[in-house]
Structures are given as structure tokens and as C-alpha cells.
Design an enzyme around this catalytic site. Sequence first.
Site, mmCIF file in Angstrom:
data_model
loop_
_atom_site.group_PDB
_atom_site.id
_atom_site.type_symbol
_atom_site.label_atom_id
_atom_site.label_comp_id
_atom_site.label_asym_id
_atom_site.label_seq_id
_atom_site.Cartn_x
_atom_site.Cartn_y
_atom_site.Cartn_z
ATOM 1 N N HIS A 312 0.862 -1.189 0.000
ATOM 2 C CA HIS A 312 0.000 0.000 0.000
ATOM 3 C C HIS A 312 0.893 1.232 0.000
ATOM 4 O O HIS A 312 1.946 1.234 0.624
ATOM 5 C CB HIS A 312 -0.892 0.009 1.255
ATOM 6 C CG HIS A 312 -2.065 0.913 1.131
ATOM 7 N ND1 HIS A 312 -1.994 2.256 1.377
ATOM 8 C CD2 HIS A 312 -3.339 0.656 0.750
ATOM 9 C CE1 HIS A 312 -3.181 2.798 1.178
ATOM 10 N NE2 HIS A 312 -4.013 1.858 0.783
ATOM 11 N N ASP A 370 -7.888 -5.463 -0.005
ATOM 12 C CA ASP A 370 -8.337 -6.361 -1.093
ATOM 13 C C ASP A 370 -7.946 -7.811 -0.892
ATOM 14 O O ASP A 370 -8.402 -8.678 -1.650
ATOM 15 C CB ASP A 370 -7.752 -5.857 -2.424
ATOM 16 C CG ASP A 370 -8.330 -4.511 -2.789
ATOM 17 O OD1 ASP A 370 -7.559 -3.541 -2.882
ATOM 18 O OD2 ASP A 370 -9.562 -4.418 -2.921
HETATM 19 C C1 SDX Z 1 -6.223 -0.071 -2.896
HETATM 20 O O1 SDX Z 1 -4.499 4.505 -2.032
HETATM 21 C C2 SDX Z 1 -5.427 3.844 -1.389
HETATM 22 O O2 SDX Z 1 -5.801 4.186 -0.289
HETATM 23 C C3 SDX Z 1 -5.994 2.652 -2.165
HETATM 24 C C4 SDX Z 1 -6.991 1.790 -1.389
HETATM 25 C C5 SDX Z 1 -8.290 2.553 -1.135
HETATM 26 O O3 SDX Z 1 -9.040 2.134 -0.232
HETATM 27 O O4 SDX Z 1 -8.588 3.484 -1.942
HETATM 28 O O5 SDX Z 1 -6.427 1.378 -0.151
HETATM 29 C C6 SDX Z 1 -7.373 0.548 -2.198
HETATM 30 O O6 SDX Z 1 -5.980 0.273 -4.026
HETATM 31 C C7 SDX Z 1 -5.357 -1.044 -2.152
HETATM 32 C C8 SDX Z 1 -4.141 -1.541 -3.002
HETATM 33 C C9 SDX Z 1 -4.659 -2.656 -3.917
HETATM 34 N N1 SDX Z 1 -3.610 -3.030 -4.890
HETATM 35 C C10 SDX Z 1 -2.969 -4.210 -4.790
HETATM 36 O O7 SDX Z 1 -3.125 -5.020 -3.875
HETATM 37 C C11 SDX Z 1 -2.021 -4.485 -5.955
HETATM 38 C C12 SDX Z 1 -0.691 -4.962 -5.409
HETATM 39 N N2 SDX Z 1 -0.041 -3.844 -4.705
HETATM 40 C C13 SDX Z 1 0.944 -3.077 -5.423
HETATM 41 O O8 SDX Z 1 0.703 -2.948 -6.781
HETATM 42 C C14 SDX Z 1 1.426 -1.848 -4.656
HETATM 43 O O9 SDX Z 1 1.696 -2.256 -3.388
HETATM 44 C C15 SDX Z 1 0.577 -0.596 -4.607
HETATM 45 C C16 SDX Z 1 0.118 -0.184 -5.961
HETATM 46 C C17 SDX Z 1 -0.617 -0.825 -3.743
HETATM 47 C C18 SDX Z 1 1.454 0.504 -3.991
HETATM 48 O O10 SDX Z 1 2.383 0.853 -4.968
HETATM 49 P P1 SDX Z 1 3.668 1.675 -4.599
HETATM 50 O O11 SDX Z 1 3.400 2.637 -3.487
HETATM 51 O O12 SDX Z 1 4.240 2.224 -5.854
HETATM 52 O O13 SDX Z 1 4.593 0.540 -4.038
HETATM 53 P P2 SDX Z 1 5.870 0.831 -3.219
HETATM 54 O O14 SDX Z 1 6.596 2.010 -3.759
HETATM 55 O O15 SDX Z 1 5.467 0.865 -1.782
HETATM 56 O O16 SDX Z 1 6.774 -0.467 -3.438
HETATM 57 C C19 SDX Z 1 7.953 -0.573 -2.657
HETATM 58 C C20 SDX Z 1 8.613 -1.852 -3.100
HETATM 59 C C21 SDX Z 1 8.929 -1.898 -4.588
HETATM 60 O O17 SDX Z 1 10.024 -2.798 -4.709
HETATM 61 P P3 SDX Z 1 11.507 -2.112 -4.920
HETATM 62 O O18 SDX Z 1 11.442 -1.312 -6.212
HETATM 63 O O19 SDX Z 1 11.758 -1.227 -3.695
HETATM 64 O O20 SDX Z 1 12.458 -3.291 -5.003
HETATM 65 O O21 SDX Z 1 7.709 -2.962 -2.862
HETATM 66 C C22 SDX Z 1 7.441 -3.608 -4.086
HETATM 67 C C23 SDX Z 1 7.735 -2.610 -5.189
HETATM 68 O O22 SDX Z 1 8.074 -3.302 -6.386
HETATM 69 N N3 SDX Z 1 6.022 -3.969 -4.047
HETATM 70 C C24 SDX Z 1 5.568 -5.188 -4.277
HETATM 71 C C25 SDX Z 1 4.189 -5.112 -4.086
HETATM 72 N N4 SDX Z 1 3.842 -3.858 -3.753
HETATM 73 C C26 SDX Z 1 4.997 -3.146 -3.735
HETATM 74 N N5 SDX Z 1 6.199 -6.337 -4.632
HETATM 75 C C27 SDX Z 1 5.404 -7.424 -4.779
HETATM 76 N N6 SDX Z 1 4.067 -7.436 -4.590
HETATM 77 C C28 SDX Z 1 3.426 -6.292 -4.257
HETATM 78 N N7 SDX Z 1 2.097 -6.294 -4.093
#
Ligand code: SDX
Length: 436
Positions: A312, A370
Site C-alpha cells: 500500500h 483487497d
Molecule cells: C487499494 O491509495 C489507497 O488508499 C488505495 C486503497 C483505497 O481504499 O482506496 O487502499 C485501495 O488500491 C489497495 C491496493 C490494492 N492493490 C494491490 O493489492 C495491488 C498490489 N499492490 C501493489 O501494486 C502496490 O503495493 C501498490 C500499488 C498498492 C502501492 O504501490 P507503490 O506505493 O508504488 O509501491 P511501493 O513504492 O510501496 O513499493 C515498494 C517496493 C517496490 O520494490 P523495490 O522497487 O523497492 O524493489 O515494494 C514492491 C515494489 O516493487 N512492491 C511489491 C508489491 N507492492 C509493492 N512487490 C510485490 N508485490 C506487491 N504487491
Amino acid sequence: MSGQATPGTVTVTMDGTNKSTKLQLIDGTIGPQVADIRKLYSDLGIFTYDPGYGGTAACDSKITYIDGDEGILLHRGYPIEQLATQSSFLEVAYLMLNGELPNAAQKADFDAGVMRHTMVHEQMRSFFQGFRRDAHPMAVMCGVVGAMSAFYHDSLDINNPEHRRISAFRLIAKVPTIAAMAYKYSVGQPFVYPRNDLGYAENFLYMMNAVPAEPYHVNPILARAMDRILILHADHEQNASTSTVRLAGSTGANPFACIAAGIASLWGPAHGGANEAVLKMLAEIGSVENVKHFLDQVKDKNSHSRLMGFGHRVYKNFDPRAKIMQQTCHEVLGELGIKNEPLLDLAVELERIALSDDYFIARKLYPNVDFYSGIILKAMGIPTSMFTVLFAVARTVGWVSQWMEMIEDPSQRIGRPRQVYTGSPQRDFVPASQRG
Ligand code: SDX
């Protein structure tokens, strides 16, 4: 000006120059201060750069507060754990729209007002005929909710508070009806008219499941679970879809068009589409034996696999909604007499392994709202393609509340971010005959 320490400000100095400015620090009720950068360009000729707005406050708001490190979520100051277990979705809607919990008379009046606006204009039924039966219901929602502005001309003046109030009621009341119609259309069953004598969540399940051929009674367990799921999805500060609604609304667009824009934004798998993606992910993993191989793929950047339902932008601790959702999952499955749900067992084991894996620990990746929602919805008989639609039904309350707050904010202006330009410097046109 620079050099003197002035409490409540932050000084920005351009190294190697004598250019400096003091930015006011703004205090919220709780949470980090924000630096007001509005005069940065006029003072120093520079913009700020923040792709994805991870460190930028786009507005001030009184509706929702999130502490991502502590895993706290408040709506108008009330913890989500208390609202989810002690309130109702329409009571939370009243709270978000008005800022206070309703007394008995206010609640009865609000509930009756919403439940008496649940029917849509009869001509809207013909919109559905234009879609293929196998169209994703979110595509239908984008189209039909946007088309509401073609029907409700009497409440499109966004500067008229009464028009805003009527539009809010119409959207909160009619979006579930349109959602249920999208489902019925996808399965080739006749649309079911709403019933004013049912509760909000109960009426939605009724419109989804009833058929004209026989009476249908909504299971109270499912109605109560649905109401709680709607509460958990109602609002979440300035997430992508809410920011979309605010940006669209900042141009003066009508509320129906703004909510349709929010629906489109929510559809993405990185946002509201994640609940549907979690179910597909669990199906692909198949069994607990495959969890390790799947997580190895996730950790391999070249695979572009993600652990859907994890991570998140704000929560770097457990999403409090995920905890409540997991509890609700166990309660609903138990009350439905579903002894073993392989998907839930797999999800619990996947969470356990991920939470003990350094890759996820180092990145502070925890289950979000989710991760478990799809498992409950599937157990309740909701088709996977309707998961994000449900999210949109609930989030309409948050979108409308945030839209109203923005319109009523005297400091709000049209949203217009800037950029850092990295394209070609100016050059002259070359006629085709002279190009290589
Ligand atoms: C919702 O914003 C809100 O409040 C949204 C929400 C709401 O109620 O409106 O809460 C609802 O959208 C919840 C999120 C649902 N999405 C998912 O579950 C999809 C999977 N999650 C990711 O795509 C991701 O975590 C996000 C999109 C939610 C957040 O994206 P960010 O902020 O760009 O991720 P980050 O910068 O925190 O990532 C840091 C690291 C990265 O790796 P490095 O480049 O540092 O090596 O963590 C990795 C990312 O690649 N990473 C993941 C990951 N999420 C982040 N790796 C594997 N699986 C994941 N799910």
C-alpha cells in the site's frame, strides 16, 4: 530574510546563490505538518517534483485520516474498527457527508431519503442493450453512471447547495441499482426493481439475486456482512480514484461525470481491481505447495508478478480493514456453515509465509483491504467480475463526500500539476523532402 530561525516555517535556500525563501508549515489536527509551497516558483523559480504524489498534500480534508505506520484509519475521527462493528453503511454515509453521527430522527430521515431515490429513470434501461452481454460490469458502470448527467438536468448546478445535496442522494441511492442491473444484464436475467422497504445492503443483494419467478428473501447474515464490507470500502483519504474525482470536479464538471471518472480510475488492478486480481492469483497458485514458487516469482523483478492484495502506498503496517475483513471472512464462512474454504486456507498460508519473508518485511508489505475481500464475496455468491463494482458502490459515498468538501472549499482551484520537461529543445520544422 533567510538565516533567522522562524518557528512554523521551513527555509529553502538554493545552494551557490543568495536565493532563499521561507515556506509556512501548516498543522493538521493530527498527522505530519505540510509545507505550503505555493510561492516557491514565484520566489525561487522552481517547481517541486513528486511523481505519484507520494509526498504531496493536494488538499486539506476533514473526512478521513490514515496513519500508515500505525495502521490507523479514522472517518471523521471515529476508528474504522468501531464503525465496522457498531455502525451501518448509511449511518457512515451520513457521517461522511455531514461530519457528525446522526440522531435517531436524522438517521431515519436520511435512510428514507436514500431508499426512496433507488429507482433509475426507466429509459436508462435501454443503455444496457448497447453493451455485449460479456462486457465487464465496470465498463457498464463507467458508461451508465456517466450517462446519469443526461437525465438529471435539475441538479447539475454545482454551485447550488440544494443541487449538490440532491445529486449526492441520487448517486448514493442509484449506483447500487445500476450495479445490480449490470450484473443481471451480464447473466441475461431481467432487471429487478429496488424495494424501499429493505435496508441498503439488503436491497442490493435482493436486486442482484431475486428473479420475478419466485419470492426471494435475503439471508440476514449476508446482508449484515455486505453492510460491513461497504463500510470498509467507503472512503480512504486521497487515493487514486478519489483524487480523480476531485481533479474532475475542480473543473466544474457535474457530479455524475466526476463519479464516472472515479469508477474508471478505481478499475485498475493496482487499485480497486485488486480484489478481483487476488482471486485470479489464488486460483493460479492453486495449492499451498505452490506458494513458495509463486513468491519466488514475485521477488524476481523480471517476472513482473505482484502479490496482489499486498502492499500500500500509505500503510507500511497492517491495513486495519484487512484485519476486520479477515475476521469477517471467518465469521461469514462459519455462519454459512462452510467448514473448509480452500481459498481462505490458501490465503492465510500465503499471508503467513509472505509476512515471514525478508523481501516483504524489508519493503513493509502487508495485506491490504483487497486481500480477503474477494474470498468473502465469493463465499457470498458474488461473481468475481462484480468485486470491483462493489468497491465502486461503497466508494461512491467517499467520492461524493470528498467532491462536496472540495466544491465547498473556498481555496479550491482547478487542478493543474506542472512537469519537468525532458523533451527536445526548440527546433525548426523540416519539410518531408528534406528529411533523411
Ligand atoms: C487499494 O491509495 C489507497 O488508499 C488505495 C486503497 C483505497 O481504499 O482506496 O487502499 C485501495 O488500491 C489497495 C491496493 C490494492 N492493490 C494491490 O493489492 C495491488 C498490489 N499492490 C501493489 O501494486 C502496490 O503495493 C501498490 C500499488 C498498492 C502501492 O504501490 P507503490 O506505493 O508504488 O509501491 P511501493 O513504492 O510501496 O513499493 C515498494 C517496493 C517496490 O520494490 P523495490 O522497487 O523497492 O524493489 O515494494 C514492491 C515494489 O516493487 N512492491 C511489491 C508489491 N507492492 C509493492 N512487490 C510485490 N508485490 C506487491 N504487491
